[in-house]
Design an enzyme around this catalytic site. Structure first.
Site, PDB file in Angstrom:
ATOM      1  N   GLU A  79       0.830  -1.225   0.000  1.00 27.97           N
ATOM      2  CA  GLU A  79       0.000   0.000   0.000  1.00 27.97           C
ATOM      3  C   GLU A  79       0.857   1.265   0.000  1.00 27.97           C
ATOM      4  OE1 GLU A  79      -3.768   0.220   1.703  1.00 27.97           O
ATOM      5  OE2 GLU A  79      -4.071  -1.925   1.674  1.00 27.97           O
ATOM      6  N   GLY A  80       1.948   1.180  -0.740  1.00 30.47           N
ATOM      7  CA  GLY A  80       2.878   2.296  -0.859  1.00 30.47           C
ATOM      8  C   GLY A  80       4.040   2.081   0.087  1.00 30.47           C
TER       9      GLY A  80
HETATM   10  N1  COS Z   1      -5.723  12.611  -3.209  1.00 34.92           N
HETATM   11  C1  COS Z   1      -6.269  13.274  -4.268  1.00 34.92           C
HETATM   12  N2  COS Z   1      -5.529  13.644  -5.345  1.00 34.92           N
HETATM   13  C2  COS Z   1      -4.227  13.331  -5.341  1.00 34.92           C
HETATM   14  C3  COS Z   1      -3.613  12.631  -4.284  1.00 34.92           C
HETATM   15  C4  COS Z   1      -4.431  12.283  -3.179  1.00 34.92           C
HETATM   16  N3  COS Z   1      -3.925  11.627  -2.133  1.00 34.92           N
HETATM   17  N4  COS Z   1      -2.308  12.469  -4.563  1.00 34.92           N
HETATM   18  C5  COS Z   1      -2.095  13.035  -5.764  1.00 34.92           C
HETATM   19  N5  COS Z   1      -3.256  13.545  -6.227  1.00 34.92           N
HETATM   20  C6  COS Z   1      -3.482  14.291  -7.485  1.00 34.92           C
HETATM   21  C7  COS Z   1      -2.544  15.505  -7.580  1.00 34.92           C
HETATM   22  O1  COS Z   1      -3.137  16.622  -6.953  1.00 34.92           O
HETATM   23  C8  COS Z   1      -2.443  15.693  -9.082  1.00 34.92           C
HETATM   24  O2  COS Z   1      -3.643  16.281  -9.530  1.00 34.92           O
HETATM   25  P1  COS Z   1      -3.743  17.220 -10.859  1.00 34.92           P
HETATM   26  O3  COS Z   1      -3.796  16.340 -12.029  1.00 34.92           O
HETATM   27  O4  COS Z   1      -5.032  17.952 -10.659  1.00 34.92           O
HETATM   28  O5  COS Z   1      -2.546  18.115 -10.851  1.00 34.92           O
HETATM   29  C9  COS Z   1      -2.450  14.253  -9.595  1.00 34.92           C
HETATM   30  O6  COS Z   1      -3.125  13.468  -8.586  1.00 34.92           O
HETATM   31  C10 COS Z   1      -1.054  13.676  -9.814  1.00 34.92           C
HETATM   32  O7  COS Z   1      -0.354  13.790  -8.596  1.00 34.92           O
HETATM   33  P2  COS Z   1       1.244  13.718  -8.502  1.00 34.92           P
HETATM   34  O8  COS Z   1       1.841  14.615  -9.542  1.00 34.92           O
HETATM   35  O9  COS Z   1       1.613  13.934  -7.080  1.00 34.92           O
HETATM   36  O10 COS Z   1       1.485  12.208  -8.957  1.00 34.92           O
HETATM   37  P3  COS Z   1       2.798  11.342  -9.033  1.00 34.92           P
HETATM   38  O11 COS Z   1       2.796  10.630 -10.324  1.00 34.92           O
HETATM   39  O12 COS Z   1       3.992  12.175  -8.684  1.00 34.92           O
HETATM   40  O13 COS Z   1       2.570  10.233  -7.914  1.00 34.92           O
HETATM   41  C11 COS Z   1       2.571   9.264  -5.691  1.00 34.92           C
HETATM   42  C12 COS Z   1       2.334  10.495  -6.587  1.00 34.92           C
HETATM   43  C13 COS Z   1       4.014   8.793  -5.703  1.00 34.92           C
HETATM   44  C14 COS Z   1       2.186   9.741  -4.299  1.00 34.92           C
HETATM   45  C15 COS Z   1       1.623   8.114  -6.136  1.00 34.92           C
HETATM   46  O14 COS Z   1       1.992   7.605  -7.385  1.00 34.92           O
HETATM   47  C16 COS Z   1       1.584   6.997  -5.119  1.00 34.92           C
HETATM   48  O15 COS Z   1       0.888   7.065  -4.100  1.00 34.92           O
HETATM   49  N6  COS Z   1       2.339   5.901  -5.369  1.00 34.92           N
HETATM   50  C17 COS Z   1       2.301   4.725  -4.509  1.00 34.92           C
HETATM   51  C18 COS Z   1       1.201   3.837  -4.934  1.00 34.92           C
HETATM   52  C19 COS Z   1       0.997   2.680  -4.011  1.00 34.92           C
HETATM   53  O16 COS Z   1       0.640   2.852  -2.868  1.00 34.92           O
HETATM   54  N7  COS Z   1       1.214   1.477  -4.529  1.00 34.92           N
HETATM   55  C20 COS Z   1       0.980   0.285  -3.799  1.00 34.92           C
HETATM   56  C21 COS Z   1      -0.072  -0.465  -4.510  1.00 34.92           C
HETATM   57  S1  COS Z   1      -1.379  -1.016  -3.525  1.00 34.92           S
HETATM   58  S2  COS Z   1      -0.652  -2.570  -2.586  1.00 34.92           S
END
Ligand code: COS
Length: 383
Positions: free
Chosen positions: A364-365
């Site tokens: 979950e990240g």
């Molecule tokens: N809630 C709502 N919106 C969100 C958000 C959240 N928690 N996190 C990001 N966003 C939105 C951003 O605001 C941005 O919006 P806009 O398009 O309006 O600008 C968009 O989503 C993209 O966000 P960002 O640029 O931060 O995305 P990234 O590609 O840099 O990724 C992370 C961000 C690394 C935080 C994300 O990819 C992530 O959580 N990765 C881990 C995933 C995970 O947990 N994997 C495990 C699988 S489940 S076992």
């Protein structure tokens, strides 16, 4: 309102129900399921019967309709007995949350009601072979043809995949659009073109099943799409915002088990003429372990309490998940140290806790991603 840590009568009853189930049904099976990598489906079926499975689904669609704090209270109790079984029991909450968040009423009636009416498992299919952290770079494709989508690609490390009847899939309608192409869709397991890979042989959480899923021209009705094309990234992020806190609770359960085992053992085992718990070398370890368990639970409860008031918790859920899982690793590691050589042996319960704790820092990240989320949210306040 003043801060109040007293659980409601209903929460105390839920805690007691989960504690009894964990002690009487899960714990006696935990060591063997771990050793053999068994998937104790009868235990999971019983969890469903008791209402301990689809916790976050509203009652009108057949779930338990519980809030985030209620879920965390239950999850800590279950994980005290077995982290792996708790992962398989909780996986439905992760897989069904995108439906709770983004489905129409018609979709909820059609997808959730029959699912929750009997024992069924669901999987959250996000991670791909090329990575789980960079969600926006996913390669699995959704190509629209009339009123169907054609799916091609592969997902990996999917909890319960071999046993699930539906998958909540995240795929892209246009990889060039990065996160704006990610789309969520509910895929029935029996769709032609789906192949589930071998059950992975894991370090911990061995009572839980984990597999890859391959999609080769699998066709799914457009009616199963959640939200619009391109909404999937935010649906996934919002889902993880609400499921990371319960992962913190799961880690707290593992840590609490490690602390309890170590404390009891420290009173039974003697060296230099007294129980080892009376030597400061061990007493100080136990004190540090107790601090971590208590702090982890408080962070989890704080994040859950905020979420139950409808507040966004990207930062608090990441803090809870990250701190509790790092603490679980440290506490389980120290529990082994208290047990000495016996702790390293499979015959004793603490080495399993270390193996189970490890995954909570990854799934979950990863905790590296949690730290990035925390830092980003923190810096927003000063930008
Ligand atoms: N809630 C709502 N919106 C969100 C958000 C959240 N928690 N996190 C990001 N966003 C939105 C951003 O605001 C941005 O919006 P806009 O398009 O309006 O600008 C968009 O989503 C993209 O966000 P960002 O640029 O931060 O995305 P990234 O590609 O840099 O990724 C992370 C961000 C690394 C935080 C994300 O990819 C992530 O959580 N990765 C881990 C995933 C995970 O947990 N994997 C495990 C699988 S489940 S076992």
């Amino acid at each position: 309102m003043a801060i109040d840590f007293e659980l409601t009568q209903e929460q105390k009853e839920l805690q007691e129900l989960a504690r009894r189930f964990a002690r009487d049904v899960m714990a006696p099976r935990a060591a063997k399921a771990d050793k053999l990598g068994e998937f104790p489906e009868d235990v999971y079926r019983k969890a469903w019967e008791l209402g301990l499975m689809n916790l976050n689904v509203p009652t009108e669609f057949g779930g338990s309709g519980l809030g985030e704090l209620d879920q965390c209270i239950i999850t800590e109790e279950l994980a005290y007995a077995c982290g792996g079984m708790t992962t398989s029991i909780s996986a439905n909450c992760l897989a069904l949350q995108p439906i709770n968040l983004a489905a129409t009423k018609e979709q909820k009636e059609r997808l959730l009601k029959p699912f929750c009416a009997s024992y069924n498992l669901a999987s959250f299919a996000l991670t791909e072979p090329s990575g789980g952290s960079d969600v926006a770079s996913m390669k699995t494709t959704l190509k629209r043809e009339g009123d169907e989508y054609v799916i091609n690609g592969e997902k990996v490390f999917i909890t319960n995949a071999p046993h699930a009847s539906i998958y909540t899939l995240f795929a892209t309608v246009d990889a060039a659009r990065r996160h704006k192409g990610v789309t969520a869709i509910v895929v029935p397991r029996n769709t032609p073109g789906i192949t589930v890979g071998k059950d992975e042989d894991k370090l911990g959480h061995r009572a839980s099943a984990t597999s890859s899923i391959t999609f080769e021209n699998a066709r799914v009705p457009v009616a199963n799409r959640l939200g619009e094309e391109g909404d999937g990234f935010k649906i996934a992020m919002n889902t993880l915002d609400s499921t990371r806190t319960p992962i913190g609770a799961l880690a707290t359960g593992i840590a609490r088990a490690a602390l309890d085992h170590a404390a009891k053992y420290s009173l039974q085992r003697s060296s230099f003429g007294k129980p080892i718990g009376e030597h400061q070398a061990i007493a100080l370890k136990l004190a540090d372990m107790a601090q971590k368990v208590t702090a982890a639970r408080l962070l989890v409860w704080y994040s859950a309490w905020l979420a139950d008031q409808g507040k966004p918790v990207p930062m608090e859920s990441s803090i809870a998940k990250c701190f509790a899982s790092d603490s679980a690793m440290e506490v389980a590691n120290e529990a082994i140290q208290v047990f000495g050589g016996y702790g390293y042996m499979r015959e004793y319960p603490v080495e399993k806790l270390l193996r189970d704790a490890k995954l909570t820092q990854i799934y979950e990240g990863s905790n590296e991603i949690q730290r990035l989320v925390i830092a980003k949210e923190l810096l927003k306040r000063f930008a």
